[in-house]
Design a protein around this motif. Structure first.
Motif, PDB file in Angstrom:
ATOM      1  N   LEU A  53       0.797  -1.218   0.000  1.00  0.00           N
ATOM      2  CA  LEU A  53       0.000   0.000   0.000  1.00  0.00           C
ATOM      3  C   LEU A  53       0.830   1.269   0.000  1.00  0.00           C
ATOM      4  N   TYR A  54       2.037   1.200   0.580  1.00  0.00           N
ATOM      5  CA  TYR A  54       2.870   2.401   0.690  1.00  0.00           C
ATOM      6  C   TYR A  54       4.067   2.387  -0.255  1.00  0.00           C
ATOM      7  N   GLY A  55       3.991   1.556  -1.307  1.00  0.00           N
ATOM      8  CA  GLY A  55       4.972   1.621  -2.380  1.00  0.00           C
ATOM      9  C   GLY A  55       6.180   0.722  -2.217  1.00  0.00           C
ATOM     10  N   PHE A  56       6.238  -0.080  -1.155  1.00  0.00           N
ATOM     11  CA  PHE A  56       7.370  -0.980  -0.966  1.00  0.00           C
ATOM     12  C   PHE A  56       7.176  -2.252  -1.782  1.00  0.00           C
ATOM     13  N   THR A  57       8.236  -2.715  -2.420  1.00  0.00           N
ATOM     14  CA  THR A  57       8.186  -3.988  -3.117  1.00  0.00           C
ATOM     15  C   THR A  57       8.412  -5.102  -2.107  1.00  0.00           C
ATOM     16  N   VAL A  58       7.475  -6.014  -2.053  1.00  0.00           N
ATOM     17  CA  VAL A  58       7.500  -7.080  -1.062  1.00  0.00           C
ATOM     18  C   VAL A  58       7.694  -8.408  -1.767  1.00  0.00           C
ATOM     19  N   GLU A  59       8.515  -9.262  -1.182  1.00  0.00           N
ATOM     20  CA  GLU A  59       8.709 -10.602  -1.709  1.00  0.00           C
ATOM     21  C   GLU A  59       8.264 -11.606  -0.665  1.00  0.00           C
ATOM     22  N   GLY A  60       7.324 -12.441  -1.061  1.00  0.00           N
ATOM     23  CA  GLY A  60       6.824 -13.445  -0.136  1.00  0.00           C
ATOM     24  C   GLY A  60       6.368 -14.665  -0.897  1.00  0.00           C
ATOM     25  N   ASN A  61       5.420 -15.395  -0.310  1.00  0.00           N
ATOM     26  CA  ASN A  61       4.871 -16.561  -0.993  1.00  0.00           C
ATOM     27  C   ASN A  61       3.369 -16.377  -1.190  1.00  0.00           C
ATOM     28  N   LEU A 179      20.968   8.988   4.128  1.00  0.00           N
ATOM     29  CA  LEU A 179      19.840   9.164   3.202  1.00  0.00           C
ATOM     30  C   LEU A 179      19.784   8.107   2.103  1.00  0.00           C
ATOM     31  N   PRO A 180      20.890   7.837   1.388  1.00  0.00           N
ATOM     32  CA  PRO A 180      20.807   6.855   0.303  1.00  0.00           C
ATOM     33  C   PRO A 180      20.540   5.432   0.793  1.00  0.00           C
ATOM     34  N   ARG A 181      20.750   5.181   2.094  1.00  0.00           N
ATOM     35  CA  ARG A 181      20.578   3.837   2.642  1.00  0.00           C
ATOM     36  C   ARG A 181      19.209   3.640   3.278  1.00  0.00           C
ATOM     37  N   THR A 182      18.362   4.655   3.187  1.00  0.00           N
ATOM     38  CA  THR A 182      17.044   4.590   3.813  1.00  0.00           C
ATOM     39  C   THR A 182      16.020   4.053   2.820  1.00  0.00           C
ATOM     40  N   PHE A 183      15.623   2.800   2.987  1.00  0.00           N
ATOM     41  CA  PHE A 183      14.694   2.142   2.066  1.00  0.00           C
ATOM     42  C   PHE A 183      15.100   2.415   0.622  1.00  0.00           C
ATOM     43  N   PRO A 184      16.291   1.956   0.219  1.00  0.00           N
ATOM     44  CA  PRO A 184      16.869   2.335  -1.072  1.00  0.00           C
ATOM     45  C   PRO A 184      16.088   1.887  -2.298  1.00  0.00           C
ATOM     46  N   CYS A 185      15.200   0.928  -2.163  1.00  0.00           N
ATOM     47  CA  CYS A 185      14.454   0.453  -3.332  1.00  0.00           C
ATOM     48  C   CYS A 185      13.063   1.071  -3.436  1.00  0.00           C
ATOM     49  N   HIS A 186      12.738   1.985  -2.554  1.00  0.00           N
ATOM     50  CA  HIS A 186      11.403   2.585  -2.606  1.00  0.00           C
ATOM     51  C   HIS A 186      11.317   3.567  -3.773  1.00  0.00           C
ATOM     52  N   PRO A 187      10.238   3.537  -4.551  1.00  0.00           N
ATOM     53  CA  PRO A 187      10.167   4.348  -5.771  1.00  0.00           C
ATOM     54  C   PRO A 187      10.149   5.849  -5.546  1.00  0.00           C
ATOM     55  N   TRP A 188       9.803   6.316  -4.356  1.00  0.00           N
ATOM     56  CA  TRP A 188       9.845   7.754  -4.093  1.00  0.00           C
ATOM     57  C   TRP A 188      11.008   8.139  -3.181  1.00  0.00           C
ATOM     58  N   LEU A 189      11.256   7.353  -2.144  1.00  0.00           N
ATOM     59  CA  LEU A 189      12.337   7.671  -1.211  1.00  0.00           C
ATOM     60  C   LEU A 189      13.703   7.566  -1.872  1.00  0.00           C
ATOM     61  N   ASP A 190      13.793   6.812  -2.940  1.00  0.00           N
ATOM     62  CA  ASP A 190      15.065   6.641  -3.642  1.00  0.00           C
ATOM     63  C   ASP A 190      15.230   7.659  -4.777  1.00  0.00           C
ATOM     64  N   THR A 191      14.500   8.763  -4.704  1.00  0.00           N
ATOM     65  CA  THR A 191      14.642   9.838  -5.690  1.00  0.00           C
ATOM     66  C   THR A 191      15.258  11.057  -5.017  1.00  0.00           C
ATOM     67  N   LEU A 192      15.773  11.980  -5.815  1.00  0.00           N
ATOM     68  CA  LEU A 192      16.322  13.221  -5.256  1.00  0.00           C
ATOM     69  C   LEU A 192      15.257  13.981  -4.477  1.00  0.00           C
ATOM     70  N   GLU A 193      14.046  13.997  -5.013  1.00  0.00           N
ATOM     71  CA  GLU A 193      12.952  14.694  -4.335  1.00  0.00           C
ATOM     72  C   GLU A 193      12.639  14.059  -2.985  1.00  0.00           C
ATOM     73  N   GLY A 194      12.556  12.724  -2.978  1.00  0.00           N
ATOM     74  CA  GLY A 194      12.250  12.032  -1.733  1.00  0.00           C
ATOM     75  C   GLY A 194      13.330  12.211  -0.690  1.00  0.00           C
ATOM     76  N   GLN A 195      14.583  12.101  -1.096  1.00  0.00           N
ATOM     77  CA  GLN A 195      15.693  12.261  -0.153  1.00  0.00           C
ATOM     78  C   GLN A 195      15.795  13.698   0.349  1.00  0.00           C
ATOM     79  N   ALA A 196      15.502  14.657  -0.511  1.00  0.00           N
ATOM     80  CA  ALA A 196      15.538  16.061  -0.079  1.00  0.00           C
ATOM     81  C   ALA A 196      14.462  16.326   0.962  1.00  0.00           C
ATOM     82  N   SER A 197      13.287  15.750   0.761  1.00  0.00           N
ATOM     83  CA  SER A 197      12.192  15.917   1.713  1.00  0.00           C
ATOM     84  C   SER A 197      12.539  15.285   3.056  1.00  0.00           C
TER      85      SER A 197
END
Length: 411
Positions: A53-61, A179-197
């Protein structure tokens, strides 16, 4: 601070998937729909990847997907209860009522009765889950963040950010490193905009409270707050109320003394609430802080799936820091029999990590946390903290003396 807000509110309580408030993205089917997956065949295992729901890629079964769909259906059903109450009691029925200066039109007795009824209703509702689109408003209210913000000028956050621009401190350097190590695969947090925020929120708070400054772990907490709240400023005030009112003091100061106290209290509670597990782990010389320290510092944001973490935070903001103990004990309790069969420290860690990473059913977790663990009052935990503080401070003082002695020897 942010770009155009693109979140839509849906009648079932879910924002659309992939829409993360700040950044226009290509919409995909709403999160209310069953999760669709991409599958990859592994030896004797079928894994699925999906976006939560919050944009994280999840791997499960496949079982994880089915559980998460069932949980979302329960949340949708629970959302109907919230909408019904809003229709009956008003949109802000859970806000603390205020008496006008002359008290006209309302008696103190009826006010207290109404407040008590609302408090009981709200506690029960929150434990069953806040609809995602209501979460920002409810959190701001029940946590005290809205009240805290009301005590300063409206321009406080903007002025604070402007005042910190270009300033370099040990805290800002550590923040930039993390900053670059904070949820690095998230589609928004891993952008310049997300990290700046995220940087603005963390740097702003480091100047608001120089005693805390910045501590690793806060980056994950603030990042998840940003994904939930609709504005940077709301995320900032949620972080402020969390550190200043909800959690115990000194959890994030330089020596982490508050966190050390919490770990000792947790060990005592584990021995009381789960004596078989505690005795077994002690015989193995397993220190529970090996796993619990990250749980308490990151408030489970690095361990549990995001939707489960936020259900824990729903209760945390309403009932206080004791919730962290309930949840941590529940994780051990849920795997009691497996843990009792372990003989290696690595096996204990594997079981706990696997359990938390696949805990997609927050209802099960919270049911164990409050029904099977039993009652723990804030006063009881406060007494336990006071009991442990002298030993922690003595240990930290001894550690500091050793470090200073080593430094003198090096000279």
């Amino acid at each position: 601070m942010f770009g155009p807000q693109t979140q839509r509110e849906l009648s079932n309580g879910y924002p659309p998937r992939r829409i993360l408030y700040w950044k226009p993205l290509t919409p995909s089917p709403a999160a209310a729909a069953p999760i669709t997956t991409s599958m990859a065949r592994k030896p004797n295992m079928l894994t699925v990847k999906f976006e939560d729901l919050y944009g994280f890629t999840v791997e499960g079964n496949i079982d994880d997907v089915n559980v998460l769909n069932e949980v979302r259906e329960r949340v949708r059903q629970q959302g109907r209860v919230w909408w019904a109450l809003e229709a009956h009691k008003g949109a802000n029925w859970y806000l603390q009522p205020e008496i006008s200066s002359n008290g006209e039109g309302i008696s103190v007795a009826s006010l207290k009765l109404s407040t008590l009824a609302n408090t009981i209703t709200l506690k029960r509702l929150i434990r069953k889950g806040i609809p995602p689109v209501l979460r920002p408003k409810v959190w701001l209210s029940v946590s005290g963040a809205a009240k805290k913000r009301s005590t300063v000028p409206d321009s406080y956050y903007v002025d604070l950010i402007m005042a910190t621009e270009g300033k370099v401190t040990p805290a800002t350097r550590q923040i930039d490193h993390d900053l670059p190590r904070t949820f690095p695969c998230h589609p928004w947090l891993d952008t310049l905009e997300g990290q700046a925020s995220l940087r603005r929120v963390l740097v702003g708070y480091s100047f608001r409270d120089s005693d805390v400054g910045y501590c690793q772990g806060l980056n994950y907490v603030a990042a998840l707050l940003l994904l939930v709240m609709k504005t940077e400023e709301d995320a900032f005030w949620m972080l402020a109320v969390l550190l200043e009112n909800v959690l115990v003091n000194d959890c994030y100061t330089d020596n982490l003394s508050g966190c050390h106290v919490e770990q000792r209290v947790f060990k005592d509670l584990l021995a009381k609430k789960c004596p078989r597990i505690a005795a077994h782990l002690e015989a193995m010389e397993f220190d529970v802080s090996l796993v619990a320290t990250e749980w308490f510092l990151c408030l489970f944001s690095k361990s549990l799936p995001s939707e489960t973490t936020l259900r824990v935070w729903d209760v945390l903001f309403n009932e206080g820091a004791k919730v962290l103990f309930h949840v941590a004990l529940a994780i051990f309790k849920m795997k009691e029999e497996e843990l009792l069969r372990t003989h290696q420290i690595g096996d204990v860690i594997d079981i706990l990590q696997t359990t938390t990473h696949h805990l997609y059913d927050p209802d099960e977790l919270l049911r164990v946390a409050f029904d099977k663990i039993g009652s723990m009052t804030t006063n009881t935990i406060t007494k336990q903290r006071k009991k442990q503080e002298p030993a922690v401070m003595a240990e930290l003082d001894q550690r500091l003396r050793r470090l200073n002695s080593l430094k003198m020897d090096e000279k």
